[in-house]
Design a protein around this motif. Structure first.
Motif, PDB file in Angstrom:
ATOM      1  N   ALA A 127       1.083  -0.972  -0.027  1.00 48.08           N
ATOM      2  CA  ALA A 127       0.060   0.082   0.006  1.00 48.08           C
ATOM      3  C   ALA A 127       0.949   1.369   0.055  1.00 48.08           C
ATOM      4  O   ALA A 127       1.829   1.230   0.732  1.00 48.08           O
ATOM      5  CB  ALA A 127      -0.834   0.023   1.399  1.00 48.08           C
ATOM      6  N   ASN A 129       1.700   5.494   0.722  1.00 52.56           N
ATOM      7  CA  ASN A 129       1.108   6.325   1.581  1.00 52.56           C
ATOM      8  C   ASN A 129      -0.471   6.954   1.418  1.00 52.56           C
ATOM      9  O   ASN A 129      -1.068   7.032   2.382  1.00 52.56           O
ATOM     10  CB  ASN A 129       2.171   7.592   1.718  1.00 52.56           C
ATOM     11  CG  ASN A 129       3.548   7.173   2.381  1.00 52.56           C
ATOM     12  OD1 ASN A 129       3.604   5.969   2.991  1.00 52.56           O
ATOM     13  ND2 ASN A 129       4.420   7.848   2.293  1.00 52.56           N
ATOM     14  N   MET A 131      -2.806   5.503   0.043  1.00 61.14           N
ATOM     15  CA  MET A 131      -3.759   4.594   0.185  1.00 61.14           C
ATOM     16  C   MET A 131      -4.038   4.138   1.779  1.00 61.14           C
ATOM     17  O   MET A 131      -5.047   4.252   2.271  1.00 61.14           O
ATOM     18  CB  MET A 131      -3.126   3.232  -0.430  1.00 61.14           C
ATOM     19  CG  MET A 131      -3.338   3.044  -1.876  1.00 61.14           C
ATOM     20  SD  MET A 131      -2.602   1.508  -2.459  1.00 61.14           S
ATOM     21  CE  MET A 131      -2.961   1.391  -4.044  1.00 61.14           C
ATOM     22  N   CYS A 132      -2.868   4.404   2.649  1.00 58.59           N
ATOM     23  CA  CYS A 132      -3.048   3.961   3.824  1.00 58.59           C
ATOM     24  C   CYS A 132      -3.785   5.306   4.410  1.00 58.59           C
ATOM     25  O   CYS A 132      -4.679   5.116   5.166  1.00 58.59           O
ATOM     26  CB  CYS A 132      -1.773   4.159   4.586  1.00 58.59           C
ATOM     27  SG  CYS A 132      -0.907   2.407   4.292  1.00 58.59           S
ATOM     28  N   LEU A 135      -7.310   5.118   3.470  1.00 55.86           N
ATOM     29  CA  LEU A 135      -8.101   3.981   4.618  1.00 55.86           C
ATOM     30  C   LEU A 135      -8.378   4.550   5.969  1.00 55.86           C
ATOM     31  O   LEU A 135      -9.466   4.172   6.148  1.00 55.86           O
ATOM     32  CB  LEU A 135      -7.504   2.948   4.399  1.00 55.86           C
ATOM     33  CG  LEU A 135      -8.184   1.708   4.698  1.00 55.86           C
ATOM     34  CD1 LEU A 135      -8.364   0.808   3.429  1.00 55.86           C
ATOM     35  CD2 LEU A 135      -7.443   0.686   5.616  1.00 55.86           C
ATOM     36  N   ALA A 136      -7.455   5.142   6.407  1.00 52.19           N
ATOM     37  CA  ALA A 136      -7.486   5.462   8.028  1.00 52.19           C
ATOM     38  C   ALA A 136      -8.593   6.834   8.106  1.00 52.19           C
ATOM     39  O   ALA A 136      -9.506   6.684   8.859  1.00 52.19           O
ATOM     40  CB  ALA A 136      -6.249   6.129   8.320  1.00 52.19           C
ATOM     41  N   ALA A 183      -1.770   8.761  10.407  1.00 55.19           N
ATOM     42  CA  ALA A 183      -1.466   8.070   9.232  1.00 55.19           C
ATOM     43  C   ALA A 183      -0.181   8.656   8.631  1.00 55.19           C
ATOM     44  O   ALA A 183       0.926   8.075   8.201  1.00 55.19           O
ATOM     45  CB  ALA A 183      -2.367   8.291   8.195  1.00 55.19           C
ATOM     46  N   GLU A 187       3.561   6.511   8.680  1.00 55.90           N
ATOM     47  CA  GLU A 187       4.069   6.146   7.696  1.00 55.90           C
ATOM     48  C   GLU A 187       5.574   6.209   7.378  1.00 55.90           C
ATOM     49  O   GLU A 187       6.186   5.455   6.493  1.00 55.90           O
ATOM     50  CB  GLU A 187       3.396   7.164   6.429  1.00 55.90           C
ATOM     51  CG  GLU A 187       3.789   8.507   6.126  1.00 55.90           C
ATOM     52  CD  GLU A 187       3.219   9.296   5.248  1.00 55.90           C
ATOM     53  OE1 GLU A 187       2.136   9.052   4.996  1.00 55.90           O
ATOM     54  OE2 GLU A 187       3.696  10.240   4.881  1.00 55.90           O
TER      55      GLU A 187
END
Lengths: 191, 177
Positions: A127, A129, A131-132, A135-136, A183, A187
């Motif tokens: 994933a 950065n 994407m994370c 999602l968060a 996030a 990261e």
């Protein structure tokens, strides 16, 4: 989920043997299943009304307009999506749909946003950065109208079902920023 | 102040509806047909959650009838009352990150137990409204594009969840107590 489900039911039966409430146990289980259907059916009217109204916002182009407005701030959160207008657009639509309590309508936008980000991803298994972060903030669940909850309260005869709107808004706005913050910090520590 | 804020809550929906309809007039959208078309989904949505609601509500009812929930609530009771958290909301705090329909089921159970206008119901409602199921969203979104390495996504989501829970308890105590 499968094991949790089995475990919860078995432990209840087991415990009921000890507390001597085995007869009550089955009655309660049967009552609960009946009640589940009643609740679901009581939601049809209210959810239908709200989905109808929001459909007007979708078809008239209002929702697109709102997501155009929030696309700019989105670039601050996701700096590496500058050259990815499709991802920006779908993230904006996902956030607006979620905010209006349309979790089902939001999911396809979210998946499209992921696909657009995946296209520019060098390592397809890992994933990025963005994407994370996406999602968060998505799991933080920013909400202006928690439609299903209002529907359940109202179907059960609450005096004032919409009074939860502002508290929910405040809580989710804060967790939105908290999710973004975590996030960004985390990261750096995850390969 | 709180009275004023409660009025804001009540006004938000009418304002949103007015804005949506005004824009529809401006854009000449066939509002009635579009409304009817969207409202159809209300039925699908309700029917779709029935099996999940049954599973979760039967589970919680059995756990309650057998006394298991009572034992857990007794354990956590002193800690929870210290923070003015109704013990009935214990379960919903655990389910909110795991499953959306489970959380709805537990909310319905709390309404049954404590009444629809109780503080426990209001807190549970805000918790439900402010939860998006971290694990489910992660598996759906990452699964759809074949991401195997989630990195910090889950951890960040869960930290935000925990913050949301603490905030929900705090904000609700200001609004509804």
């Amino acid at each position: 989920m499968n094991y949790i489900f089995i475990f919860l039911i078995l432990i209840s039966i087991f415990a009921a043997f000890f507390t001597g409430s085995i007869e009550n146990l089955i009655n309660e289980a049967l009552n609960a299943s009946k009640k589940a259907v009643e609740i679901a059916f009581s939601l049809i009217g209210i959810m239908g009304f709200w989905l109808g109204i929001v459909n007007i916002a979708k078809k008239s182009g209002l929702m697109n307009k709102i997501s155009k407005i929030i696309e700019k701030p989105i670039l601050y959160i996701f700096p590496d999506l500058k050259s990815n207008p499709e991802a920006q657009n779908n993230i904006a639509l996902n956030i607006s749909a979620n905010a209006l309590g349309l979790a089902n309508a939001a999911t396809p936008f979210g998946i499209k946003a992921m696909e657009a980000m995946q296209e520019q991803n060098k390592n397809k298994k890992r994933a990025t950065n963005s994407m994370c972060t996406f999602l968060a903030i998505n799991t933080a669940g920013f909400q202006i109208v928690p439609a299903v909850v209002i529907a359940i309260l109202s179907a059960n005869g609450a005096k004032n079902p919409t009074e939860i709107i502002l508290p929910t808004f405040i809580v989710t706005l804060c967790s939105f920023f908290v999710a973004m913050f975590f996030a960004k910090i985390l990261e750096r520590f995850f390969e | 102040m709180i009275n004023f804020l409660n009025n804001v809550s009540i006004l938000i929906l009418p304002l949103i509806i007015t804005a949506i309809l005004s824009y529809a007039i401006y854009k000449k959208t066939p509002a009635y047909e579009v409304f009817v078309d969207g409202a159809k989904e209300g039925f699908t949505l309700a029917v779709k959650i029935i099996p999940y609601l049954i599973a979760i509500m039967v589970c919680t009812a059995m756990l309650r009838a057998s006394g298991v929930i009572g034992i857990i609530e007794n354990w956590l009771g002193p800690f929870l009352t210290h923070f003015k958290i109704p013990t009935q909301t214990t379960l919903i705090m655990l389910t909110r990150s795991l499953s959306g329909s489970a959380t709805l089921g537990v909310l319905a159970d709390i309404i049954n137990q404590t009444g629809v206008d109780s503080y426990a119901t209001k807190l549970a409602a805000v918790i439900t409204g402010s939860s998006e199921t971290t694990f489910y969203v992660a598996s759906v979104y990452f699964g759809a594009v074949g991401i195997k390495k989630f990195r910090h996504a889950l951890l960040a989501g869960i930290l935000a969840d925990i913050t949301g829970l603490i905030l929900a308890v705090f904000v609700c105590s200001k609004f509804f107590l």
